[in-house]
Design a protein around this motif. Structure first.
Motif, short mmCIF file in Angstrom:
data_model
loop_
_atom_site.label_atom_id
_atom_site.label_comp_id
_atom_site.label_asym_id
_atom_site.label_seq_id
_atom_site.Cartn_x
_atom_site.Cartn_y
_atom_site.Cartn_z
N GLY A 71 0.80 -1.21 0.00
CA GLY A 71 0.00 0.00 0.00
C GLY A 71 0.84 1.26 0.00
N TRP A 72 1.89 1.27 0.82
CA TRP A 72 2.69 2.49 0.93
C TRP A 72 3.59 2.70 -0.28
CZ3 TRP A 72 3.63 0.86 6.63
CH2 TRP A 72 2.49 1.20 7.38
N THR A 73 3.98 1.63 -0.95
CA THR A 73 4.72 1.79 -2.20
C THR A 73 3.80 2.38 -3.27
OG1 THR A 73 6.18 -0.07 -1.69
CG2 THR A 73 6.05 0.60 -3.99
N LYS A 74 2.56 1.94 -3.30
CA LYS A 74 1.57 2.51 -4.22
C LYS A 74 1.37 4.00 -3.91
CE LYS A 74 -2.02 2.65 -7.08
NZ LYS A 74 -1.88 2.54 -8.55
N LEU A 75 1.33 4.33 -2.64
CA LEU A 75 1.13 5.73 -2.23
C LEU A 75 2.24 6.62 -2.76
CD1 LEU A 75 0.01 8.07 -0.46
CD2 LEU A 75 1.39 7.14 1.41
N ILE A 76 3.50 6.25 -2.52
CA ILE A 76 4.60 7.15 -2.90
C ILE A 76 4.73 7.26 -4.42
CG2 ILE A 76 5.85 6.62 -0.77
CD1 ILE A 76 7.84 5.02 -2.59
N ASN A 77 4.16 6.31 -5.15
CA ASN A 77 4.21 6.37 -6.61
C ASN A 77 2.96 7.00 -7.23
OD1 ASN A 77 6.79 5.14 -7.10
ND2 ASN A 77 5.92 3.18 -6.49
N SER A 78 2.06 7.47 -6.37
CA SER A 78 0.84 8.13 -6.87
C SER A 78 1.14 9.56 -7.30
CB SER A 78 -0.23 8.13 -5.77
OG SER A 78 -0.60 6.82 -5.41
N LYS A 79 0.30 10.10 -8.15
CA LYS A 79 0.47 11.48 -8.60
C LYS A 79 0.31 12.43 -7.41
CE LYS A 79 -1.19 10.89 -13.35
NZ LYS A 79 -2.20 11.32 -14.35
N PRO A 80 1.19 13.41 -7.29
CA PRO A 80 1.09 14.36 -6.18
C PRO A 80 0.10 15.49 -6.49
CG PRO A 80 3.03 14.85 -7.47
CD PRO A 80 2.42 13.61 -8.09
N ASP A 81 -1.12 15.09 -6.83
CA ASP A 81 -2.11 16.06 -7.26
C ASP A 81 -3.23 16.28 -6.25
OD1 ASP A 81 -3.41 13.64 -7.43
OD2 ASP A 81 -3.87 13.76 -9.58
N GLY A 82 -3.08 15.70 -5.04
CA GLY A 82 -4.09 15.90 -4.01
C GLY A 82 -5.28 14.98 -4.09
N GLN A 83 -5.33 14.11 -5.09
CA GLN A 83 -6.47 13.20 -5.22
C GLN A 83 -6.23 11.87 -4.52
OE1 GLN A 83 -8.43 16.13 -6.81
NE2 GLN A 83 -9.40 14.15 -6.53
N THR A 84 -4.96 11.58 -4.20
CA THR A 84 -4.61 10.36 -3.48
C THR A 84 -3.75 10.70 -2.27
OG1 THR A 84 -4.63 9.03 -5.51
CG2 THR A 84 -3.47 8.11 -3.61
N LEU A 85 -4.22 10.28 -1.10
CA LEU A 85 -3.50 10.49 0.15
C LEU A 85 -3.20 9.12 0.77
CD1 LEU A 85 -5.72 13.33 1.72
CD2 LEU A 85 -3.77 13.58 0.16
N GLY A 86 -2.43 9.12 1.84
CA GLY A 86 -2.13 7.88 2.53
C GLY A 86 -2.42 8.00 4.01
N TYR A 87 -2.78 6.87 4.61
CA TYR A 87 -3.03 6.81 6.05
C TYR A 87 -2.01 5.83 6.60
CZ TYR A 87 -5.85 6.59 10.37
OH TYR A 87 -6.30 6.68 11.67
N ILE A 88 -1.00 6.36 7.29
CA ILE A 88 0.12 5.51 7.72
C ILE A 88 0.06 5.21 9.21
CG2 ILE A 88 1.61 6.33 5.85
CD1 ILE A 88 3.08 8.04 7.96
N ASN A 89 0.64 4.09 9.54
CA ASN A 89 0.76 3.65 10.92
C ASN A 89 2.23 3.82 11.33
OD1 ASN A 89 1.33 1.82 13.15
ND2 ASN A 89 -0.69 0.97 12.84
N ILE A 90 2.44 4.65 12.32
CA ILE A 90 3.79 4.87 12.85
C ILE A 90 3.89 4.17 14.20
CG2 ILE A 90 5.47 6.64 13.53
CD1 ILE A 90 3.76 8.64 11.88
N PRO A 91 4.86 3.30 14.46
CA PRO A 91 6.17 3.23 13.80
C PRO A 91 6.31 2.20 12.69
CG PRO A 91 6.27 1.94 15.79
CD PRO A 91 4.87 2.51 15.72
N THR A 92 5.26 1.50 12.29
CA THR A 92 5.44 0.50 11.25
C THR A 92 6.02 1.13 9.98
OG1 THR A 92 3.58 -0.79 12.10
CG2 THR A 92 4.31 -1.28 9.88
#
Length: 314
Positions: A71-92
């Motif tokens: 999921g997080w690899t997909k997130l960082i490769n998404s367009k930085p256009d504000g239409q895709t965000l990520g919900y992360i769990n820290i410290p994972t």
């Protein structure tokens, strides 16, 4: 008439008014865990209420697998256009980012806002023979016990490591697809204990027939949600707070005006009385932190991952 024409002419020479950015369509939030997990549950409660401040539908997109990597690899490769965000769990997230040859680092995301900060717990099945944390430790020193985790080196695996190292015993960690699965494994008797978060276990320790029992919390002082449960520090084990932060981020390269829009939208969402009520009903506590505070948290947790967490698995 001349005055009207003059006004029009002057207006034509002025710069265009800069309108605030807003999303053009549905906003997707990537959750790197399956539906029903603790992370997913919190994200869905927030997303439902956020729609009225974002102005568009806010949709959770579950992309589980690889202990969060997919999921997080997909997130960082998404367009930085504000239409895709990520919900992360820290410290994972920061733990994975700190690994050699990791597919991403903390600079691959732009902080938006922290949503929740949750304290870790050690839990057993409700009918477990281990009534106290000392019972569990004593048994673990006599024989190797099994613990379910939410993935290799994920947040709950780290909690189990911190606990076992401080208590002086070895155990067998069994990774599952996420928190929901690891708790199901405990409820079904596949393992002896588990480490999770307060909000994860809240629905399972209440009612006439609770399924789980919490033996201790990872905090210097007792948790307000579990006032009768001792801390690990009280019992002479891990003395510091440990838990998880759940936060919103965007892909690297997302423009500042987009980040500002979402910081404002999620701040309003988390201060909304209905949002607060829904969280309280679910045993969750909101801990809003803006993008600057979250940015510092990511840096601090990246350092914690490299200096503390990585050494737990040597």
């Amino acid at each position: 008439m001349k005055k009207v024409l003059l006004a029009i002419a002057v207006a034509a020479t002025l710069p265009a008014v800069a309108f605030a950015w807003e999303p053009s369509g549905d906003v997707n939030i990537i959750v790197a865990y399956k539906a029903g997990s603790g992370t997913d549950t919190g994200a869905r409660v927030l997303a439902t209420e956020a729609s009225k401040y974002v102005g568009k539908n806010v949709i959770i997109q579950n992309l589980p697998g690889g202990d969060g990597k997919i999921g997080w690899t997909k997130l960082i490769n998404s367009k930085p256009d504000g239409q895709t965000l990520g919900y992360i769990n820290i410290p994972t997230f920061t733990t994975l980012a700190a690994q050699p040859n990791a597919p991403f680092t903390i600079v691959d995301v732009v902080p938006i806002a922290n949503h929740m900060t949750e304290t870790g717990v050690i839990a057993v099945k409700a009918d477990s023979p281990y009534k106290t944390i000392d019972d569990l430790v004593a048994a673990a020193k006599q024989k190797q016990l099994k613990s379910s985790t939410n993935g290799v080196k994920a947040s709950n695996h780290t909690a189990a490591q911190l606990f076992s190292k401080s208590a002086g015993f070895d155990y067998k960690a069994i990774p599952y697809g996420g928190t929901a699965d690891q708790l199901l494994a405990l409820r079904q008797g596949e393992v002896d204990f588990t480490a999770a978060k307060v909000a994860d276990v809240a629905p399972l320790i209440k009612g006439e027939k609770p399924e789980l029992r919490v033996l201790a919390v990872f905090a210097p002082e007792r948790d307000a949600e579990l006032p009768d449960v001792p801390t690990l520090k009280e019992k002479g084990y891990y003395p510091e707070w440990y838990g998880s932060a759940r936060a919103l981020v965007a892909p690297k390269g997302t423009p500042p005006e987009i980040i500002e829009f979402y910081v404002d939208a999620f701040k309003k969402t988390m201060n909304d009385p209905e949002t607060i009520k829904l969280h309280q009903n679910g045993g969750m506590t909101i801990d809003f932190q803006d993008n600057k505070q979250l940015g510092q948290l990511l840096k601090d947790q990246d350092k914690f991952a490299r200096e503390v967490i990585n050494k737990l698995y040597d």
